[in-house]
Motif scaffolding. Structure first.
Motif, PDB file in Angstrom:
ATOM      1  N   VAL A  12       0.854  -1.186   0.000  1.00 43.62           N
ATOM      2  CA  VAL A  12       0.000   0.000   0.000  1.00 43.62           C
ATOM      3  C   VAL A  12       0.897   1.245   0.000  1.00 43.62           C
ATOM      4  CG1 VAL A  12      -1.795   1.257   1.241  1.00 43.62           C
ATOM      5  CG2 VAL A  12      -1.758  -1.254   1.284  1.00 43.62           C
ATOM      6  N   PRO A  13       0.655   2.213  -0.901  1.00 48.03           N
ATOM      7  CA  PRO A  13       1.474   3.427  -0.935  1.00 48.03           C
ATOM      8  C   PRO A  13       1.492   4.133   0.422  1.00 48.03           C
ATOM      9  CG  PRO A  13       0.063   3.297  -2.870  1.00 48.03           C
ATOM     10  CD  PRO A  13      -0.368   2.202  -1.951  1.00 48.03           C
ATOM     11  N   ILE A  14       2.625   4.763   0.728  1.00 50.14           N
ATOM     12  CA  ILE A  14       2.809   5.403   2.025  1.00 50.14           C
ATOM     13  C   ILE A  14       1.760   6.484   2.285  1.00 50.14           C
ATOM     14  CG2 ILE A  14       4.364   6.849   3.379  1.00 50.14           C
ATOM     15  CD1 ILE A  14       6.700   5.359   2.128  1.00 50.14           C
ATOM     16  N   HIS A  15       1.428   7.272   1.247  1.00 48.90           N
ATOM     17  CA  HIS A  15       0.471   8.361   1.469  1.00 48.90           C
ATOM     18  C   HIS A  15      -0.908   7.826   1.848  1.00 48.90           C
ATOM     19  CE1 HIS A  15      -0.539   7.422  -2.743  1.00 48.90           C
ATOM     20  NE2 HIS A  15      -1.696   8.014  -2.512  1.00 48.90           N
ATOM     21  N   LEU A  16      -1.241   6.623   1.378  1.00 46.88           N
ATOM     22  CA  LEU A  16      -2.517   6.028   1.779  1.00 46.88           C
ATOM     23  C   LEU A  16      -2.426   5.429   3.181  1.00 46.88           C
ATOM     24  CD1 LEU A  16      -3.709   4.265  -1.513  1.00 46.88           C
ATOM     25  CD2 LEU A  16      -4.532   6.411  -0.517  1.00 46.88           C
ATOM     26  N   GLN A  17      -1.256   4.896   3.505  1.00 50.51           N
ATOM     27  CA  GLN A  17      -1.057   4.378   4.859  1.00 50.51           C
ATOM     28  C   GLN A  17      -1.190   5.503   5.879  1.00 50.51           C
ATOM     29  OE1 GLN A  17       2.568   2.119   5.268  1.00 50.51           O
ATOM     30  NE2 GLN A  17       2.252   1.002   3.350  1.00 50.51           N
ATOM     31  N   GLN A  18      -0.627   6.674   5.529  1.00 55.44           N
ATOM     32  CA  GLN A  18      -0.685   7.810   6.441  1.00 55.44           C
ATOM     33  C   GLN A  18      -2.104   8.321   6.641  1.00 55.44           C
ATOM     34  OE1 GLN A  18       2.042  10.480   4.506  1.00 55.44           O
ATOM     35  NE2 GLN A  18       3.857   9.617   5.533  1.00 55.44           N
ATOM     36  N   LYS A  19      -2.942   8.113   5.626  1.00 58.69           N
ATOM     37  CA  LYS A  19      -4.345   8.526   5.746  1.00 58.69           C
ATOM     38  C   LYS A  19      -5.185   7.476   6.466  1.00 58.69           C
ATOM     39  CE  LYS A  19      -4.436  11.411   1.578  1.00 58.69           C
ATOM     40  NZ  LYS A  19      -5.047  11.595   0.233  1.00 58.69           N
ATOM     41  N   GLY A  20      -4.541   6.368   6.802  1.00 57.03           N
ATOM     42  CA  GLY A  20      -5.264   5.314   7.512  1.00 57.03           C
ATOM     43  C   GLY A  20      -6.159   4.472   6.627  1.00 57.03           C
ATOM     44  N   ALA A  21      -5.868   4.469   5.312  1.00 57.99           N
ATOM     45  CA  ALA A  21      -6.680   3.674   4.391  1.00 57.99           C
ATOM     46  C   ALA A  21      -6.506   2.186   4.696  1.00 57.99           C
ATOM     47  CB  ALA A  21      -6.277   3.968   2.945  1.00 57.99           C
ATOM     48  N   ASP A  22      -7.594   1.494   4.729  1.00 53.25           N
ATOM     49  CA  ASP A  22      -7.575   0.080   5.111  1.00 53.25           C
ATOM     50  C   ASP A  22      -7.463  -0.806   3.867  1.00 53.25           C
ATOM     51  OD1 ASP A  22      -7.634  -2.168   6.672  1.00 53.25           O
ATOM     52  OD2 ASP A  22      -9.829  -2.240   6.785  1.00 53.25           O
ATOM     53  N   TYR A  23      -6.347  -0.659   3.128  1.00 51.57           N
ATOM     54  CA  TYR A  23      -6.124  -1.471   1.944  1.00 51.57           C
ATOM     55  C   TYR A  23      -5.091  -2.547   2.250  1.00 51.57           C
ATOM     56  CZ  TYR A  23      -8.409   2.309  -0.650  1.00 51.57           C
ATOM     57  OH  TYR A  23      -9.289   3.244  -1.104  1.00 51.57           O
ATOM     58  N   PRO A  24      -5.352  -3.804   1.894  1.00 50.05           N
ATOM     59  CA  PRO A  24      -4.347  -4.850   2.092  1.00 50.05           C
ATOM     60  C   PRO A  24      -3.339  -4.836   0.951  1.00 50.05           C
ATOM     61  CG  PRO A  24      -6.319  -5.799   1.139  1.00 50.05           C
ATOM     62  CD  PRO A  24      -6.629  -4.351   1.381  1.00 50.05           C
ATOM     63  N   PRO A  25      -2.158  -5.393   1.137  1.00 51.28           N
ATOM     64  CA  PRO A  25      -1.207  -5.541   0.033  1.00 51.28           C
ATOM     65  C   PRO A  25      -1.843  -6.370  -1.079  1.00 51.28           C
ATOM     66  CG  PRO A  25      -0.159  -5.971   2.134  1.00 51.28           C
ATOM     67  CD  PRO A  25      -1.630  -5.889   2.411  1.00 51.28           C
ATOM     68  N   LEU A  26      -1.435  -6.114  -2.327  1.00 49.72           N
ATOM     69  CA  LEU A  26      -2.040  -6.768  -3.490  1.00 49.72           C
ATOM     70  C   LEU A  26      -1.047  -7.746  -4.125  1.00 49.72           C
ATOM     71  CD1 LEU A  26      -4.407  -6.980  -5.506  1.00 49.72           C
ATOM     72  CD2 LEU A  26      -3.340  -5.107  -6.790  1.00 49.72           C
ATOM     73  N   SER A  27      -1.424  -8.998  -4.151  1.00 53.70           N
ATOM     74  CA  SER A  27      -0.606 -10.013  -4.833  1.00 53.70           C
ATOM     75  C   SER A  27      -0.928  -9.971  -6.320  1.00 53.70           C
ATOM     76  CB  SER A  27      -0.903 -11.406  -4.279  1.00 53.70           C
ATOM     77  OG  SER A  27      -0.544 -11.488  -2.917  1.00 53.70           O
ATOM     78  N   CYS A  28       0.101  -9.873  -7.140  1.00 56.08           N
ATOM     79  CA  CYS A  28      -0.137  -9.781  -8.576  1.00 56.08           C
ATOM     80  C   CYS A  28       0.987 -10.466  -9.358  1.00 56.08           C
ATOM     81  CB  CYS A  28      -0.270  -8.320  -9.014  1.00 56.08           C
ATOM     82  SG  CYS A  28       1.240  -7.363  -8.736  1.00 56.08           S
ATOM     83  N   THR A  29       0.753 -10.625 -10.645  1.00 52.29           N
ATOM     84  CA  THR A  29       1.727 -11.235 -11.540  1.00 52.29           C
ATOM     85  C   THR A  29       2.023 -10.272 -12.675  1.00 52.29           C
ATOM     86  OG1 THR A  29       0.947 -13.475 -11.040  1.00 52.29           O
ATOM     87  CG2 THR A  29       2.214 -13.185 -13.068  1.00 52.29           C
ATOM     88  N   LEU A  30       3.291 -10.070 -12.957  1.00 53.61           N
ATOM     89  CA  LEU A  30       3.728  -9.256 -14.091  1.00 53.61           C
ATOM     90  C   LEU A  30       4.112 -10.195 -15.228  1.00 53.61           C
ATOM     91  CD1 LEU A  30       4.573  -6.517 -15.341  1.00 53.61           C
ATOM     92  CD2 LEU A  30       6.845  -6.910 -14.355  1.00 53.61           C
ATOM     93  N   ILE A  31       3.485 -10.009 -16.384  1.00 61.94           N
ATOM     94  CA  ILE A  31       3.750 -10.855 -17.552  1.00 61.94           C
ATOM     95  C   ILE A  31       4.403 -10.003 -18.632  1.00 61.94           C
ATOM     96  CG2 ILE A  31       2.730 -12.368 -19.296  1.00 61.94           C
ATOM     97  CD1 ILE A  31       0.382 -12.809 -17.375  1.00 61.94           C
TER      98      ILE A  31
END
Length: 201
Positions: A12-31
């Motif tokens: 989660v981007p730092i600026h969203l963490q600082q705002k207290g946004a409740d977003y979990p890390p995102l697992s993804c695949t780069l192709i």
């Protein structure tokens, strides 16, 4: 095409963490997809695709690439819906009515798109797959301004060219195949004329 892929977790981007946004890390695949043998004088096709759908082997990665290849057809569908059917100009004030109209025009857009691509892939397919013999005779007379019709059975390509001609397609050598917009315009014009013709008979 050469395909490589790797999986990672996007934090989660730092600026969203600082705002207290409740977003979990995102697992993804780069192709990463790159054309190994490009045409002479042309740059190779190269795509970087990101997906959050589980991709654990080469077959699954190739599957995601195959999905992405369909993107252009999806864009053409929305182009017909927006510019051909002009759904953005609908003035319904109730959401349920608007939803039904969009569904109705979506069916039309899919039929036009199917007709366009089918005529390119199987141009010699019989016209009776999409149009009756009587409709074809009327369409041919209108599009080419003649009282006579060819004796041989019509093909899918001939139907599309006649519709496109009604829609403003000039058919010059440099024009290539008719696109969905002129086919839609021609089909709309033909339906208006054919309905009048049918009731006059």
């Amino acid at each position: 095409m050469a395909i490589r892929f790797t999986s990672s977790t996007v934090q989660v981007p730092i600026h969203l963490q600082q705002k207290g946004a409740d977003y979990p890390p995102l697992s993804c695949t780069l192709i990463h997809v790159v054309e190994v043998t490009p045409l002479v004088g042309q740059a190779p096709i190269e795509w970087f695709l990101v997906t959050n759908i589980s991709t654990t082997n080469a077959d699954e990665a190739a599957e995601k690439v195959a999905w992405y290849v369909q993107r252009w057809k999806i864009e053409r569908f929305h182009y017909i819906l927006k510019n051909g059917c002009e759904v953005e100009k609908l003035q319904e004030h109730h959401a349920d009515r608007l939803q039904k109209l969009i569904l109705f025009y979506s069916i039309i857009a899919l039929q036009i798109q199917h007709l366009t691509y089918r005529s390119r892939e199987q141009p010699e397919a019989p016209a009776t797959e999409v149009i009756s013999e009587n409709e074809w005779q009327v369409l041919y007379r209108i599009a080419y301004r003649t009282k006579t019709v060819p004796q041989q059975p019509a093909t899918l390509k001939e139907v599309v060219l006649a519709l496109a001609k009604l829609g403003g397609f000039l058919g010059r050598k440099s024009d290539g195949d008719p696109g969905t917009k002129v086919i839609w315009k021609g089909l709309r014009r033909f339906r208006d004329v054919y309905e009048s013709y049918y009731y006059l008979m």
